[in-house]
Write a protein that holds these residues in place. Structure first.
Motif, PDB file in Angstrom:
ATOM      1  N   UNK A  63      39.212  76.698  67.468  1.00 43.40           N
ATOM      2  CA  UNK A  63      38.353  77.567  66.645  1.00 43.40           C
ATOM      3  C   UNK A  63      39.097  78.548  65.753  1.00 43.40           C
ATOM      4  N   UNK A  64      40.377  78.824  66.044  1.00 41.71           N
ATOM      5  CA  UNK A  64      41.131  79.771  65.224  1.00 41.71           C
ATOM      6  C   UNK A  64      41.810  79.117  64.023  1.00 41.71           C
ATOM      7  N   UNK A  65      41.805  77.781  63.973  1.00 40.89           N
ATOM      8  CA  UNK A  65      42.487  77.096  62.871  1.00 40.89           C
ATOM      9  C   UNK A  65      41.773  77.356  61.544  1.00 40.89           C
ATOM     10  N   UNK A  66      42.581  77.446  60.486  1.00 35.22           N
ATOM     11  CA  UNK A  66      42.053  77.472  59.122  1.00 35.22           C
ATOM     12  C   UNK A  66      42.752  76.366  58.340  1.00 35.22           C
ATOM     13  N   UNK A  81      35.543  82.768  63.573  1.00 36.35           N
ATOM     14  CA  UNK A  81      36.053  81.556  64.202  1.00 36.35           C
ATOM     15  C   UNK A  81      35.381  80.332  63.590  1.00 36.35           C
ATOM     16  N   UNK A  82      35.999  79.174  63.794  1.00 41.43           N
ATOM     17  CA  UNK A  82      35.444  77.868  63.388  1.00 41.43           C
ATOM     18  C   UNK A  82      35.215  77.775  61.877  1.00 41.43           C
ATOM     19  N   UNK A 123      37.068  71.584  65.798  1.00 41.26           N
ATOM     20  CA  UNK A 123      36.193  72.207  66.802  1.00 41.26           C
ATOM     21  C   UNK A 123      36.910  72.578  68.092  1.00 41.26           C
ATOM     22  N   UNK A 124      37.989  71.862  68.414  1.00 33.83           N
ATOM     23  CA  UNK A 124      38.744  72.188  69.629  1.00 33.83           C
ATOM     24  C   UNK A 124      39.735  73.330  69.415  1.00 33.83           C
TER      25      UNK A 124
END
Length: 610
Positions: free
Chosen positions: A232-235, A206-207, A229-230
């Motif tokens: 955490x799964x984003x890439x 994550x993050x 940060x809001x």
């Protein structure tokens, strides 16, 4: 066969998971710790059991010798040009890894540029990604050890192949994108944690963050340029526009073909990267996919599935992002636009999938007009290279019967020519036959399937058959060549079949969605129907039918084995996704929620438990 004695496996009857009030026994919870002595003992005993079977297999040595002999042929990768040099991967035959070679001119003398075999004699190091600076004089490359997704990025000068001191760690699922001033790269990494990073760890990833590394500095000095940060799964990955002015940022959350789109104008920063990039929001939702193709100043071309499940090309003026200024190439009424790129200044090369077979067309970038089709046999494009500044392109064609042909297309003559053709001693394509058939699934949906076998064999229902499938994540199973497949077909009078079931990308995004989430059962129904067709048409019988698949395909074959144990004699499942209630809790499993759903949501649990 001697009766096999399986190792005793402890059942922990106290281990119960609670999903929305449903008590689900989890007796093998202890196996989720790969480092416990109990797990290690279990694995060791399983391996001993496997070896006891393999070592007594009468045909294993014959198969191994035949495969070794046939596989020992030169494998030539599709050439690509960076700066004034040409590069290509080439394996002499049985090398563990294919070295990367460099030529000062096409057809000239070659020398090894990067060789992972020299880094580890056992072949346990692989070069996973290579990225060159815009002038082709600097190279960044990432290496992976023992098959791990964790990478280390290193740098070297191209001319004299001098290694540079820069080393980047904690890299995973990363871009490597050079700025056009050749001073540094954008890349992705995770914060350092105390867990091991050898590919056997199970903690969730994550993050992920996007950094800029300036050549000649320590990694600890790298500049954080994008994070979420809001979320955490984003890439968030970075690309550079054609002239080097814009950074195109794409944010994704899972494996679905959707992304958010942001653009930063480096000119407004005087091309100085000092902190978080100020960007304009072009698309701030996950409604569709936007893949950058080209730009002329502020007019950008994207490939998208927005209101087009088989994809199309659109133009956007990034100064007016809410206005789509034109449909450059409309969605095809039947075929899927798999990929597109620009070569020879303003030529759009567009690769379509027509009934699971590739077709290539040339269009004009300024108008979108199609003006030429490039002739291909029935098969698939497995490699391509060509850039906007080049007057040539290369592409590799393969099929069940063709190991590989590399073509060079010269835009000065507008004709392709064979650049390299793979030859395998002892393989005669004329001895085999490939056909594509269509069968109806349980709900009447028409499903394609490729069938590969030796000419002249008797089809009376007594032939051993391997049926392969995947059916997920928008991935299309196109024709490809395989030595092991060919040996099976040749030496056992076998049938090899590939079922193009729903869940893949063979017919676009609707085909994908019809095999995911609450409709996942369609994949299993399609595959079961494929097995029934092969039996009905006398290709094989229930006692001779083996099914196989890996990862999502491993889920496929284990599920259908449970649903129709009478239909299949043998199941070979590779790295299966089997714990459908908890997969999202480990490593990158959360990215699969887009296809599978998540049992933490009650409505998803209701179909996942099935």
């Amino acid at each position: 066969m001697t009766k096999l004695t399986y190792p005793e496996v402890r059942r922990d009857n106290e281990a119960i998971d609670d999903f929305h009030g449903n008590k689900i026994p989890n007796p093998y919870l202890w196996l989720e710790d790969p480092d416990s002595s109990e797990t290690k003992d279990f694995v060791e005993k399983q391996n001993e059991l496997t070896k006891s079977v393999l070592e007594t297999c009468e045909t294993r040595d014959k198969f191994n010798k035949r495969m070794t002999k046939l596989y020992d042929y030169p494998k030539h990768g599709c050439p690509f040009r960076r700066g004034n040099r040409y590069f290509y991967y080439h394996n002499t035959g049985l090398q563990n890894q294919s070295p990367l070679y460099v030529q000062e001119k096409l057809g000239g003398d070659s020398k090894v540029f990067l060789d992972a075999n020299a880094m580890d004699l056992k072949g346990l190091i692989a070069i996973s990604r290579v990225s060159f600076s815009e002038d082709g004089e600097l190279c960044a490359y990432s290496i992976s050890k023992k098959g791990s997704d964790w990478n280390t990025i290193k740098f070297m000068k191209v001319g004299d192949q001098q290694e540079l001191p820069d080393v980047l760690e904690n890299v995973k699922f990363s871009c490597i994108t050079w700025t056009h001033d050749h001073k540094g790269v954008f890349y992705n990494k995770y914060d350092k944690d105390e867990s091991k990073q050898d590919g056997t760890e199970v903690n969730s990833n994550l993050n992920q963050k996007l950094y800029y590394h300036k050549l000649g500095t320590e990694q600890k000095e790298d500049i954080l340029v994008a994070e979420a940060p809001d979320h955490p799964k984003w890439m968030i990955h970075a690309e550079i526009s054609d002239e080097g002015r814009y950074v195109i940022l794409t944010a994704s959350e899972g494996c679905d073909p959707v992304n958010r789109l942001y653009i930063c104008d480096l000119q407004k920063l005087d091309y100085q990267i000092t902190g978080l990039l100020p960007y304009e929001k072009i698309v701030d939702n996950f409604d569709a996919s936007y893949e950058f193709i080209a730009n002329d100043e502020n007019i950008f071309t994207f490939q998208t599935n927005l209101n087009a499940p088989r994809y199309r090309l659109i133009r956007i003026d990034i100064n007016k992002p809410q206005q789509e200024i034109g449909k450059l190439v409309a969605e095809h009424e039947l075929d899927v636009l798999e990929w597109c790129t620009v070569v020879n200044k303003n030529v759009l090369v567009m690769c379509y999938l027509h009934d699971v077979k590739h077709e290539i067309y040339l269009h004009r970038l300024d108008s979108g007009e199609r003006y030429k089709r490039i002739d291909l046999d029935v098969g698939a494009i497995g490699g391509f290279s060509g850039r906007r500044e080049h007057t040539e392109m290369f592409y590799t064609f393969a099929s069940f019967l063709v190991p590989g042909v590399i073509y060079r297309y010269d835009f000065k003559t507008n004709e392709p020519e064979v650049y390299y053709e793979t030859k395998i001693e002892g393989f005669d394509a004329s001895l085999y036959e490939t056909k594509q058939i269509f069968f109806n699934s349980k709900d009447g949906t028409r499903i394609p399937m490729f069938i590969f076998y030796k000419k002249g064999i008797t089809l009376d229902g007594n032939n051993p058959c391997i049926l392969y499938g995947y059916g997920g994540f928008n991935i299309s199973e196109t024709p490809r060549f395989s030595i092991t497949r060919t040996i099976f077909v040749s030496n056992y009078d076998g049938i090899y079949a590939v079922a193009n079931i729903r869940g893949g990308g063979e017919y676009g995004e609707k085909w994908h969605k019809d095999g995911s989430l609450s409709k996942k059962q369609n994949c299993f129904d399609d595959f079961i129907s494929a097995g029934e067709y092969l039996i009905q048409e006398k290709y094989t019988s229930k006692d001779k039918l083996c099914i196989t698949g890996g990862s999502n395909g491993g889920l496929l074959v284990t599920a259908v084995a449970n649903q129709r144990p009478d239909l299949f004699k043998c199941v070979v499942a590779h790295v299966s996704v089997c714990d459908m209630l908890k997969f999202h809790k480990f490593t990158i499993g959360h990215a699969w929620i887009t296809d599978f759903g998540c049992a933490d949501k009650k409505e998803d649990f209701e179909y996942l438990i099935k």
